[in-house]
Scaffold this motif. Structure first.
Motif, short mmCIF file in Angstrom:
data_model
loop_
_atom_site.label_atom_id
_atom_site.label_comp_id
_atom_site.label_asym_id
_atom_site.label_seq_id
_atom_site.Cartn_x
_atom_site.Cartn_y
_atom_site.Cartn_z
N PRO A 23 0.82 -1.21 0.00
CA PRO A 23 0.00 0.00 0.00
C PRO A 23 0.85 1.26 0.00
O PRO A 23 1.83 1.36 0.75
N GLU A 29 6.13 8.21 3.36
CA GLU A 29 5.76 9.03 4.50
C GLU A 29 6.86 9.12 5.55
O GLU A 29 6.87 10.03 6.35
N THR A 30 7.78 8.16 5.57
CA THR A 30 8.79 8.16 6.61
C THR A 30 10.04 7.46 6.10
O THR A 30 10.00 6.74 5.10
N ALA A 57 7.06 4.99 13.07
CA ALA A 57 5.67 4.71 12.64
C ALA A 57 5.53 3.32 12.04
O ALA A 57 4.68 3.09 11.18
N THR A 59 4.37 -0.37 11.80
CA THR A 59 3.25 -1.15 12.34
C THR A 59 3.57 -2.64 12.42
O THR A 59 2.95 -3.38 13.18
N SER A 60 4.53 -3.10 11.62
CA SER A 60 4.94 -4.51 11.64
C SER A 60 6.35 -4.63 11.10
O SER A 60 6.72 -3.92 10.15
N GLN A 105 6.99 -2.35 7.83
CA GLN A 105 5.70 -1.93 7.26
C GLN A 105 5.13 -0.78 8.07
O GLN A 105 5.15 -0.78 9.30
N THR A 106 4.65 0.21 7.35
CA THR A 106 3.90 1.29 7.96
C THR A 106 2.48 1.25 7.41
O THR A 106 2.13 0.35 6.63
N SER A 107 1.70 2.23 7.77
CA SER A 107 0.33 2.26 7.26
C SER A 107 0.28 2.53 5.77
O SER A 107 -0.75 2.31 5.12
N ALA A 108 1.40 2.98 5.19
CA ALA A 108 1.38 3.37 3.79
C ALA A 108 2.31 2.55 2.89
O ALA A 108 2.19 2.62 1.67
N GLN A 109 3.23 1.76 3.46
CA GLN A 109 4.22 1.11 2.61
C GLN A 109 4.84 -0.09 3.31
O GLN A 109 4.75 -0.24 4.52
#
Length: 624
Positions: A23, A29-30, A57, A59-60, A105-109
């Motif tokens: 995604p 973003e970071t 940021a 997430t996994s 993994q972040t919320s965007a990538q």
């Protein structure tokens, strides 16, 4: 201009780390950095992977792996929580190339490291295991259950088995007259089969051709003393139940057997007629026609004088205190001979025997009622509930091992709920205690641990009715448990719960002296040494704790190479393995480990199993 510079730097960093997908891969973003992983401690089925992830940021994070290059998070992955992670890949195939990448993994990538490949070690060649062949006979024997197919039975149509090793090197098995459709009816009694390896069994025939004459004589003798006339029972409907066979010495073998009389003592409103335990002997168990009947041994004892006018359905008021069925014969290390017997009613009794005759020490026995005569019929050594005249316990089996007498016993109804327990004592006549200290001789109570229980591994219909056992050894330190086991009522076809298969299993002994029965049936799998690497992987774990009439189903549990349990009921626990004693300690539970046949696999193959006890809980496991 400053914003454009930061975006360009982030883009260059992503390219250096092996790229991105997932995604938002077109929007950064970071700042994320995933270093190239380092693979170590590679075994036949596991490996350790060290990887460092930097950024915010997230997430996994962790590693993903597969047999193809450039695995993604959509493949198998192992997650971590810190920036510098040491993760274990388990359940791998031996001699196989794998690819692994670190990821963040972040919320965007999702950002990945470089692809690193490694190959698991090939399993050492084991000619013994490679040449071993699993038993080929089908458990569903309904197509060959009839009398004319008896040469194909192997362990089909087995009920209440007793097993002994004879001097000719064969194991001999005898049983109750029962089978799918009662194929033995009209063909004699106490049928025999033998085996040289406990896997392949040859049907030999019946050891008793007709009802011994002493049965009617003894029955009417006792009835006369009760003030009753001769029995009107149909002696063609007698039950031939639960023999117990032992080698006394070279050239002498004894069988204690049960004859039950059909009907009630004196009409429909009175308690059921009595049973008898008799004795046969032979010098050659290989010849089924050589057994010689030695007559009456013992019958039911009542502590209620002649108050037998009890409805046959008034279980709590049953007339007899001891039921003369399910004998177990033992010769102690001191040379004493004992008979343990009983079923439901008030529990089990132990009576001493004359070593020369095989009959009771008090012979002839006094009349089987009256307080003054009770001692001649034995001493109670087990009761499930003190004062309860009707309790779900039967089929005592007593053996001696390493200073203890172990009393195995069957619990509950024999169709589905049947399960096996064990208690022990320093003395043959008690007191016997459960593993939790309950005195089941003088106070009564639940017997623990559980030895067998209805169960179900994956890819199978499961087994129920697993009890009424024989316990025996080969004289070389190897112990075995044999019992009937049944299809569950849901197995399909005609009367599945009447399908009775003989199940022989290994017994191993825990460090505290208690026995555990292996979950898979014995199949002479070569006992090639088991190493810690063999433990790593996914297991089918069963909590065998008691639940009346319920099959306990397996749950997947993963043992990682770093000694942790990463999935399943004991997730978060640790494990260690002592190869010298074949002992796996997992989540604080001592488990004995052994190679056995995976009967649920198609085709059947060898695997590793465990069994252990923790207080009143029993656990079984099988490696997938």
């Amino acid at each position: 201009m400053k914003k454009l510079f930061c975006l360009l730097c982030a883009g260059l960093l992503l390219a250096a780390c092996g790229g991105s997908d997932g995604p938002g891969e077109d929007v950064v973003e970071t700042r994320l950095e995933v270093e190239k992983p380092v693979v170590s401690d590679i075994t036949t089925n596991s490996a350790k992977v060290a990887v460092t992830v930097k950024g915010s940021a997230i997430t996994s994070r962790g590693v993903c792996y597969s047999k193809s290059a450039n695995p993604t998070v959509n493949d198998t992955r192992v997650t971590g929580t810190s920036s510098a992670m040491s993760l274990t890949l388990s359940g791998l195939e031996a001699g196989t190339e794998y690819h692994v990448r670190g990821y963040a993994q972040t919320s965007a990538q999702v950002v990945y490291s470089e692809d690193v490949s490694f190959t698991t070690l090939a399993k050492e060649e084991s000619p013994a295991l490679d040449s071993w062949q699993a038993p080929a006979y089908a458990d569903d024997y309904r197509s060959i259950s009839s009398w004319d197919k008896r040469s194909q039975w192997n362990l089909a149509n087995v009920h209440d088995p007793t097993v002994m090793l004879a001097e000719d090197g064969y194991y001999y098995m005898y049983q109750t007259d029962a089978g799918y459709g009662d194929p033995q009816r009209g063909h004699g009694h106490f049928h025999c089969r033998r085996s040289a390896d406990l896997v392949n069994w040859e049907y030999l025939g019946s050891t008793m051709q007709s009802l011994p004459s002493w049965v009617a004589e003894k029955l009417n003798e006792i009835r006369a003393a009760m003030g009753l006339g001769a029995s009107s029972a149909d002696l063609n409907k007698c039950g031939y139940w639960a023999p117990c066979v032992r080698k006394v010495r070279n050239g002498l073998y004894r069988m204690y057997y049960v004859i039950t009389i059909d009907g009630q003592i004196d009409g429909a409103s009175t308690w059921s007629e009595r049973a008898f335990i008799g004795l046969m002997e032979t010098s050659n168990p290989g010849d089924v026609n050589s057994w010689q009947d030695k007559g009456y041994v013992i019958t039911n004892y009542s502590d209620r004088e002649l108050n037998y006018k009890v409805s046959p359905t008034a279980w709590q008021q049953c007339y007899f205190k001891y039921n003369a069925i399910d004998p177990s014969y033992i010769i102690t290390p001191d040379g004493e001979h004992w008979l343990i017997y009983g079923s439901w009613h008030s529990g089990f009794a132990a009576v001493q025997l004359n070593a020369e005759t095989g009959k009771t020490v008090v012979d002839p026995l006094p009349l089987p009622w009256g307080a003054e005569n009770e001692a001649a019929y034995g001493k109670r050594i087990f009761t499930r509930k003190m004062g309860d005249r009707w309790q779900g316990s039967e089929a005592p089996e007593v053996v001696y091992h390493d200073g203890w007498y172990y009393l195995f016993l069957a619990y509950d109804a024999l169709d589905v709920p049947y399960n096996t327990r064990v208690v022990r004592s320093r003395k043959i006549d008690g007191p016997y205690e459960s593993i939790n200290g309950t005195d089941v001789t003088n106070k009564g109570g639940e017997a623990y641990p559980i030895v067998t229980h209805p169960y179900k591994f994956q890819n199978s219909q499961g087994w129920v009715g697993i009890s009424h056992c024989a316990v025996f050894d080969d004289g070389k330190g190897n112990w075995y448990y044999a019992s009937q086991q049944r299809f569950p009522t849901t197995a399909g076809g005609n009367a599945p719960n009447a399908v009775m298969v003989g199940g022989v299993r290994s017994i191993l002994w825990l460090s505290n002296g208690w026995p555990v029965v292996m979950p898979e049936r014995y199949a002479a799998v070569p006992q090639v040494a088991i190493a810690a690497d063999d433990i790593v992987g996914i297991w089918e774990h069963i909590d065998l704790s008691y639940k009346y009439g319920e099959m306990k189903s397996s749950t997947a549990m993963t043992f990682a190479a770093d000694g942790t349990i990463t999935d399943g009921p004991w997730k978060g626990g640790k494990w260690s393995f002592n190869a010298s004693t074949s002992t796996l300690t997992a989540n604080g539970v001592e488990l004995k480990v052994q190679r056995e046949c995976d009967w649920e696999a198609s085709p059947r193959t060898h695997t590793i199993v465990y069994a252990g006890v923790n207080d009143t809980k029993t656990y079984w496991g099988k490696k997938k």
